[in-house]
Design an enzyme around this catalytic site. Structure first.
Site, PDB file in Angstrom:
ATOM      1  N   HIS A 230       0.837  -1.208   0.000  1.00 51.53           N
ATOM      2  CA  HIS A 230       0.000   0.000   0.000  1.00 51.53           C
ATOM      3  C   HIS A 230       0.870   1.256   0.000  1.00 51.53           C
ATOM      4  O   HIS A 230       2.044   1.222   0.375  1.00 51.53           O
ATOM      5  CB  HIS A 230      -0.936  -0.003   1.207  1.00 51.53           C
ATOM      6  CG  HIS A 230      -0.198  -0.046   2.507  1.00 51.53           C
ATOM      7  ND1 HIS A 230       0.449   1.053   3.028  1.00 51.53           N
ATOM      8  CD2 HIS A 230       0.057  -1.065   3.357  1.00 51.53           C
ATOM      9  CE1 HIS A 230       1.038   0.711   4.149  1.00 51.53           C
ATOM     10  NE2 HIS A 230       0.832  -0.584   4.374  1.00 51.53           N
TER      11      HIS A 230
ATOM     12  N   ASP B 292       3.765  -4.665   3.919  1.00 53.22           N
ATOM     13  CA  ASP B 292       5.194  -4.988   4.007  1.00 53.22           C
ATOM     14  C   ASP B 292       5.399  -6.421   4.497  1.00 53.22           C
ATOM     15  O   ASP B 292       6.317  -7.103   4.046  1.00 53.22           O
ATOM     16  CB  ASP B 292       5.952  -3.975   4.894  1.00 53.22           C
ATOM     17  CG  ASP B 292       5.376  -3.849   6.291  1.00 53.22           C
ATOM     18  OD1 ASP B 292       4.323  -4.455   6.574  1.00 53.22           O
ATOM     19  OD2 ASP B 292       5.979  -3.133   7.119  1.00 53.22           O
TER      20      ASP B 292
END
Ligand SMILES: *[C@@H]1O[C@H](CO)[C@@H](O)[C@H](O)[C@H]1NC(C)=O
Ligand SMILES: *[C@@H]1O[C@H](CO)[C@@H](O)[C@H](O)[C@H]1NC(C)=O
Ligand SMILES: *[C@@H]1O[C@H](CO)[C@@H](O)[C@H](O)[C@H]1NC(C)=O
Ligand SMILES: *[C@@H]1O[C@H](CO)[C@@H](O)[C@H](O)[C@H]1NC(C)=O
Length: 500
Positions: free
Chosen positions: A95, A391
């Site tokens: 994102h 992540d």
């Protein structure tokens, strides 16, 4: 007695937030008047511009992590030898820029506006159209938990973890960049069919909105009625194959290693103590508040680090850039140690097998459908897949692929898998069958071709006429070879083997 589980949780946060992206761009941070007018005794700290020439230190690494959408980017997606045809593209993104997840006790949170406005920087030519288009999202098909997730960030004071306008712009740019990269390859025709585009996301608004931003950049004003947005409940995108008892064993060991390294770092401990004294809170509480997350948010938005007045418990003052640098430096050192220890890689192989297995299967299906003589329905196969992730998804993906030297996924990072077919040879002999072209994969990370740095193609001998990596090499890596690192030949075996 210290509770181990709690420590492990605190460490996990560090694993998740370990950014080691290297910054190439320089940033200008203007001191804002309002801050300068606050109490004279409070020294405000402004990020110094990163130098382009010196070795990337903790600060320029941090700027790279921010990925400020403020320069044109080199992108090698869509490059191939002449006459090769592009069969499919699969993308995983992290994102875009988001608001902090953890706030620092006793400090005011940074004021960031999470509404979208084409008049505010950073902006993008597609931003207004994107806002309008998201308003029509009701026409799309949504897996049930997603239909209630907001399709646009829309808080004048950002919510925890909310995507910012910077984050939207980062992914509009990613989408446009892929559009440019693939426009000569007719990846998707104007009238693409619903089966050709796959979009999946976790249930967080920042991933959903990031995925839609990229898709809009790639296919402006796409037809909502053709789109289904799929939900992945696990951040590992492991679908129905998430059970793997051995996976967490590796992660636990890795987190214990990380914890040991961290507490042994006296400079880091001193820094936490100093910061806690400024704020007037116990060091333990500061550490649990994961201050680096909040400080990165300040840094990425050019907002001065927080200051507090002196109190009975705290000395007062500002958090400093050198404290930030100490924490980041330790994180970078930890990255190096993590590679050496190899535990994270083992975790990553098990964590990412389900996603890689799906990726491989899609490639194989598309390749089959393109074999000569196949009567496939036009538009029958997925040619563009987008997984909008975190992540903690992308870091294990890079590790599993053997891209251990890759930088920690910055905001709006992207991994791209391209499937290519070489031109078939036309036989000179009359009556002989023309040889069909061969199929190849290409892997890119943030626009850089890393195919020959992956574990599966590192040792592949490039033949003069084979500038890419054969699909078969990737398939056998995913289906068998990668399990060698965990002394197994399959996912089942590696996951369920009884501990020795
Ligand atoms: C990008 O950075 C340059 C210099 O660092 C600055 O002048 C410019 O205003 C920035 N642009 C955006 C869109 O932030
Ligand atoms: C954003 O929020 C405002 C007020 O809360 C509302 O009026 C507006 O319709 C919202 N916009 C979108 C696109 O959701
Ligand atoms: C891997 O993908 C194949 C399809 O190619 C599927 O049949 C198999 O069940 C998958 N394995 C796992 C463990 O998910
Ligand atoms: C690897 O697996 C084999 C068979 O399961 C076992 O005999 C061997 O001891 C294992 N080696 C290591 C280093 O764990």
């Amino acid at each position: 007695m210290i509770h181990v589980a709690k420590l492990v949780t605190a460490c996990l946060v560090l694993v998740n937030l370990m950014p080691s992206a290297s910054g190439l761009e320089t940033h200008q941070h203007q001191a804002d008047g309002a801050a300068a007018n606050q109490g004279k005794s409070r020294k405000r700290v402004f990020p110094a511009p990163a130098s382009q020439t010196e070795e990337p230190g903790p600060l320029s690494e941090a700027y790279g992590y921010c990925n400020t959408p403020n320069r044109t980017e080199q992108a090698w997606e869509g490059h191939s030898p002449a006459d090769y045809s592009l069969l499919s593209v699969q993308v995983m993104i992290r994102h875009g820029d988001r608001y902090l997840l953890y706030s620092i006790p006793k400090t005011r949170r940074p004021a960031i506006d999470c509404t979208l406005s084409a008049n505010r920087r950073p902006s993008h030519p597609l931003l207004s159209g994107f806002i309008t288009h998201m308003g029509r999202g009701g026409r799309g098909h949504w897996d049930s938990p997603l239909s209630s997730v907001p399709r646009l960030p829309n808080h004048s004071s950002c919510d925890i973890g909310e995507l910012t306008q910077t984050g939207v712009v980062q992914h509009l740019r990613n989408g446009q960049l892929l559009r440019d990269a693939y426009k000569h390859h007719t990846l998707l025709a104007e009238d693409w069919s619903p089966r050709q585009v796959w979009l999946e996301t976790t249930g967080k608004s920042r991933t959903l909105q990031s995925g839609l931003s990229l898709l809009y950049g790639l296919l402006p004003d796409f037809d909502w009625t053709k789109l289904t947005v799929r939900h992945q409940w696990s951040t590992l995108f492991c679908g129905g194959a998430c059970d793997c008892p051995a996976r967490n064993k590796y992660l636990d060991e890795e987190q214990r290693r990380q914890y040991r390294l961290r507490v042994a770092n006296t400079e880091l401990e001193r820094t936490y103590t100093e910061m806690a004294r400024t704020l007037g809170i116990p060091t333990r509480q500061l550490r649990a508040a994961n201050p680096i997350d909040s400080l990165l948010c300040h840094l990425c938005h050019g907002i001065a680090f927080p200051c507090v007045p002196a109190t009975d418990s705290g000395s007062g003052g500002c958090l400093t850039m050198s404290q930030f640098a100490v924490i980041r430096k330790q994180q970078l050192e930890d990255e190096v140690e993590r590679r050496k220890a190899g535990l994270y890689r083992k975790y990553a192989i098990l964590a990412m097998f389900p996603y890689l297995n799906r990726t491989a299967a899609k490639m194989e299906r598309v390749a089959r459908a393109n074999e000569p003589g196949r009567q496939t329905r036009p538009g029958g196969e997925e040619v563009f897949s987008l997984s909008s992730a975190h992540d903690v998804t992308m870091a294990p993906l890079l590790s599993a692929l053997g891209l251990e030297q890759a930088r920690f996924p910055r905001f709006a990072a992207r991994v791209v898998f391209e499937l290519w077919k070489s031109p078939g040879t036309t036989s000179k002999k009359k009556g002989a069958k023309a040889k069909d072209g061969e199929v190849f994969v290409r892997v890119l990370y943030n626009g850089v071709d890393v195919t020959f740095r992956t574990a599966f193609c590192k040792t592949h001998v490039r033949k003069g006429n084979q500038p890419l990596c054969p699909l078969a090499t990737f398939l056998s890596f995913v289906r068998r070879d990668m399990f060698a690192l965990v002394n197994a030949t399959s996912y089942q075996e590696a996951c369920y083997r009884r501990p020795a």
